[in-house]
Design a protein around this motif. Structure first.
Motif, PDB file in Angstrom:
ATOM      1  N   ALA A   1      47.192  38.049  42.312  1.00 39.95           N
ATOM      2  CA  ALA A   1      46.532  39.032  41.450  1.00 39.95           C
ATOM      3  C   ALA A   1      47.384  40.282  41.298  1.00 39.95           C
ATOM      4  CB  ALA A   1      45.162  39.378  42.023  1.00 39.95           C
ATOM      5  N   LEU A   2      47.958  40.757  42.400  1.00 41.64           N
ATOM      6  CA  LEU A   2      48.830  41.928  42.340  1.00 41.64           C
ATOM      7  C   LEU A   2      50.072  41.638  41.514  1.00 41.64           C
ATOM      8  CD1 LEU A   2      48.514  42.971  46.087  1.00 41.64           C
ATOM      9  CD2 LEU A   2      47.776  44.365  44.138  1.00 41.64           C
ATOM     10  N   LEU A   3      50.676  40.472  41.740  1.00 45.10           N
ATOM     11  CA  LEU A   3      51.883  40.114  40.998  1.00 45.10           C
ATOM     12  C   LEU A   3      51.594  40.008  39.504  1.00 45.10           C
ATOM     13  CD1 LEU A   3      54.877  39.357  41.179  1.00 45.10           C
ATOM     14  CD2 LEU A   3      54.166  36.977  41.560  1.00 45.10           C
ATOM     15  N   ALA A   4      50.471  39.397  39.156  1.00 46.55           N
ATOM     16  CA  ALA A   4      50.119  39.264  37.740  1.00 46.55           C
ATOM     17  C   ALA A   4      49.952  40.624  37.083  1.00 46.55           C
ATOM     18  CB  ALA A   4      48.835  38.449  37.611  1.00 46.55           C
ATOM     19  N   SER A   5      49.295  41.554  37.774  1.00 53.49           N
ATOM     20  CA  SER A   5      49.072  42.885  37.215  1.00 53.49           C
ATOM     21  C   SER A   5      50.388  43.625  37.012  1.00 53.49           C
ATOM     22  CB  SER A   5      48.151  43.688  38.133  1.00 53.49           C
ATOM     23  OG  SER A   5      47.938  44.988  37.624  1.00 53.49           O
ATOM     24  N   LEU A   6      51.300  43.503  37.974  1.00 54.00           N
ATOM     25  CA  LEU A   6      52.597  44.177  37.854  1.00 54.00           C
ATOM     26  C   LEU A   6      53.413  43.602  36.697  1.00 54.00           C
ATOM     27  CD1 LEU A   6      53.593  44.463  41.620  1.00 54.00           C
ATOM     28  CD2 LEU A   6      52.886  46.333  40.108  1.00 54.00           C
TER      29      LEU A   6
ATOM     30  N   LEU B   1      54.885  34.853  34.308  1.00 56.47           N
ATOM     31  CA  LEU B   1      53.575  35.422  33.977  1.00 56.47           C
ATOM     32  C   LEU B   1      52.563  34.368  33.536  1.00 56.47           C
ATOM     33  CD1 LEU B   1      52.092  38.070  33.994  1.00 56.47           C
ATOM     34  CD2 LEU B   1      53.015  38.591  31.747  1.00 56.47           C
ATOM     35  N   PRO B   2      52.908  33.433  32.641  1.00 65.66           N
ATOM     36  CA  PRO B   2      51.895  32.430  32.250  1.00 65.66           C
ATOM     37  C   PRO B   2      51.467  31.530  33.405  1.00 65.66           C
ATOM     38  CG  PRO B   2      53.722  32.482  30.679  1.00 65.66           C
ATOM     39  CD  PRO B   2      54.154  33.277  31.873  1.00 65.66           C
ATOM     40  N   LYS B   3      52.351  31.301  34.367  1.00 64.85           N
ATOM     41  CA  LYS B   3      52.017  30.419  35.488  1.00 64.85           C
ATOM     42  C   LYS B   3      51.028  31.049  36.458  1.00 64.85           C
ATOM     43  CE  LYS B   3      56.247  27.641  35.528  1.00 64.85           C
ATOM     44  NZ  LYS B   3      56.805  28.141  34.253  1.00 64.85           N
ATOM     45  N   LEU B   4      50.901  32.360  36.399  1.00 63.81           N
ATOM     46  CA  LEU B   4      49.934  33.022  37.266  1.00 63.81           C
ATOM     47  C   LEU B   4      48.509  32.726  36.824  1.00 63.81           C
ATOM     48  CD1 LEU B   4      51.828  36.366  37.787  1.00 63.81           C
ATOM     49  CD2 LEU B   4      51.174  34.785  39.602  1.00 63.81           C
ATOM     50  N   GLY B   5      48.346  32.432  35.517  1.00 59.21           N
ATOM     51  CA  GLY B   5      47.056  31.994  35.016  1.00 59.21           C
ATOM     52  C   GLY B   5      45.956  33.005  35.249  1.00 59.21           C
TER      53      GLY B   5
ATOM     54  N   GLY C   1      35.441  48.409  48.994  1.00 60.36           N
ATOM     55  CA  GLY C   1      35.969  49.687  49.447  1.00 60.36           C
ATOM     56  C   GLY C   1      37.114  49.605  50.426  1.00 60.36           C
ATOM     57  N   GLN C   2      37.554  48.398  50.760  1.00 62.28           N
ATOM     58  CA  GLN C   2      38.631  48.208  51.717  1.00 62.28           C
ATOM     59  C   GLN C   2      39.893  47.698  51.029  1.00 62.28           C
ATOM     60  OE1 GLN C   2      38.320  48.993  55.101  1.00 62.28           O
ATOM     61  NE2 GLN C   2      36.343  49.826  54.427  1.00 62.28           N
ATOM     62  N   ILE C   3      41.043  48.275  51.383  1.00 64.30           N
ATOM     63  CA  ILE C   3      42.312  47.789  50.842  1.00 64.30           C
ATOM     64  C   ILE C   3      42.623  46.420  51.443  1.00 64.30           C
ATOM     65  CG2 ILE C   3      44.815  48.149  50.766  1.00 64.30           C
ATOM     66  CD1 ILE C   3      44.301  51.130  50.619  1.00 64.30           C
ATOM     67  N   ARG C   4      42.957  45.479  50.573  1.00 68.50           N
ATOM     68  CA  ARG C   4      43.314  44.137  51.034  1.00 68.50           C
ATOM     69  C   ARG C   4      44.704  43.717  50.544  1.00 68.50           C
ATOM     70  NH1 ARG C   4      39.307  39.485  50.550  1.00 68.50           N
ATOM     71  NH2 ARG C   4      40.854  38.718  52.052  1.00 68.50           N
ATOM     72  N   GLY C   5      45.401  44.659  49.913  1.00 66.57           N
ATOM     73  CA  GLY C   5      46.765  44.368  49.493  1.00 66.57           C
ATOM     74  C   GLY C   5      47.289  45.459  48.581  1.00 66.57           C
TER      75      GLY C   5
ATOM     76  N   VAL D   1      42.038  44.995  41.278  1.00 67.15           N
ATOM     77  CA  VAL D   1      43.366  45.598  41.170  1.00 67.15           C
ATOM     78  C   VAL D   1      43.293  46.916  40.403  1.00 67.15           C
ATOM     79  CG1 VAL D   1      45.724  45.295  40.311  1.00 67.15           C
ATOM     80  CG2 VAL D   1      44.463  43.339  41.240  1.00 67.15           C
ATOM     81  N   ALA D   2      43.961  47.941  40.926  1.00 67.96           N
ATOM     82  CA  ALA D   2      43.993  49.243  40.267  1.00 67.96           C
ATOM     83  C   ALA D   2      45.357  49.888  40.482  1.00 67.96           C
ATOM     84  CB  ALA D   2      42.895  50.146  40.822  1.00 67.96           C
ATOM     85  N   PRO D   3      45.772  50.773  39.551  1.00 68.82           N
ATOM     86  CA  PRO D   3      47.037  51.499  39.746  1.00 68.82           C
ATOM     87  C   PRO D   3      46.935  52.454  40.921  1.00 68.82           C
ATOM     88  CG  PRO D   3      46.289  51.611  37.455  1.00 68.82           C
ATOM     89  CD  PRO D   3      45.142  51.080  38.263  1.00 68.82           C
ATOM     90  N   ILE D   4      48.074  52.730  41.542  1.00 66.07           N
ATOM     91  CA  ILE D   4      48.142  53.728  42.612  1.00 66.07           C
ATOM     92  C   ILE D   4      49.483  54.437  42.539  1.00 66.07           C
ATOM     93  CG2 ILE D   4      49.015  52.094  44.349  1.00 66.07           C
ATOM     94  CD1 ILE D   4      47.220  53.652  46.386  1.00 66.07           C
TER      95      ILE D   4
END
Length: 288
Positions: free
Chosen positions: A219-224, A134-138, A189-193, A145-148
């Motif tokens: 970004a996704l990995l950091a949020s998770l 997690l710290p290495k993601l910086g 408005g477009q999904i990119r990941g 990013v949003a929950p789904i």
């Protein structure tokens, strides 16, 4: 083969197969059985000797053109008696006429080739403790990013670009499963990941990790990982990355993840036309 029969597994029996996979060191997810079964309830087979379950295999048909094989296990004390070969024949019959994919252990490649499969590429499993990653993601791009929790039409369409078949039933159960955490990245408005984190027998796995570029994947990995409780961050997190995705492998090196396992992705007919440069983590080794 007197006393040996093969049939579709019940929900409880599929859980047995998942537990066997855990003992084999494959580290399945805690809720994999209930997520996997709706995809093709008749595609999870068990071999029963005098009424006792001794073998399993999954042969999941996504549509009329694509299937994926997994959970090919014979209990150790019943191996080398032809039980595995017999249940494999039933699995292949269930998928007849389709292009079949699998993620096999590397040492079994020759056996799969004898069954008509061709090597496509390796998948590498990388892992490290959450508290180290997690710290290495910086500071990453997190605004998009949003929950789904629901497989929207837009998400289904995005997923279809990066998987060989539509998998609506699977996605709905995967995103809504208890203790699964999913995030989507949108821009204009477009999904990119998008990506999903799930608890496993050991630690956590992230899969899929689909993203249009490495910055979005991070970004996704950091949020998770930030959603994992602090008292669980000593646990490992794993991502199964396709070797051809240079950006994914570079990200693993940047985050100091260690390679702990690998598989051979093979297909019975042809390698699907999937943009692996956007696949930073495959969904599962069992269902593709």
């Amino acid at each position: 083969m007197s006393g040996y029969s093969i049939r579709s597994l019940t929900a409880d029996e599929l859980q047995n197969a998942v537990d066997w996979a855990g003992r084999e060191g494959w580290n399945p997810g805690v809720h994999d059985a209930q997520c996997f079964r709706p995809t093709d309830p008749n595609g999870f087979l068990g071999g029963f000797l005098d009424g006792e379950m001794i073998a399993s295999v999954s042969a999941v048909n996504y549509d009329d053109a694509f299937s994926f094989l997994g959970f090919y296990i014979v209990r150790p004390e019943f191996r080398h008696h032809g039980h595995g070969l017999e249940i494999a024949r039933h699995a292949l019959a269930h998928c007849e006429g389709r292009n079949m994919g699998l993620d096999g252990v590397v040492e079994q490649q020759d056996n799969y080739r004898k069954s008509g499969f061709t090597f496509a590429y390796n998948n590498f499993r990388f892992g490290a403790p959450v508290r180290q990653v997690l710290p290495k993601l910086g500071q990453v791009l997190g605004n998009g990013v949003a929950p789904i929790k629901t497989a929207t039409d837009a998400l289904k369409a995005y997923d279809r670009q990066l998987f060989p078949a539509a998998r609506d039933a699977f996605l709905q159960s995967w995103l809504s499963a208890y203790s699964h955490i999913s995030r989507v990245y949108t821009e204009n408005g477009q999904i990119r990941g998008y990506a999903t984190l799930r608890p496993c027998k050991t630690g956590y796995k992230v899969g899929p990790l689909f993203a249009d570029d490495a910055a979005i994947a991070q970004a996704l990995l950091a949020s998770l990982l930030a959603a994992i409780p602090v008292d669980h961050r000593d646990h490992d997190v794993f991502v199964d990355m396709p070797q051809p995705n240079d950006a994914a492998i570079a990200m693993a090196q940047q985050l100091e993840l260690k390679k702990v396992f690998e598989t051979a992705r093979m297909y019975s007919d042809h390698e699907p036309d999937i943009d692996l440069s956007r696949v930073f983590g495959v969904t599962t080794f069992e269902l593709g």
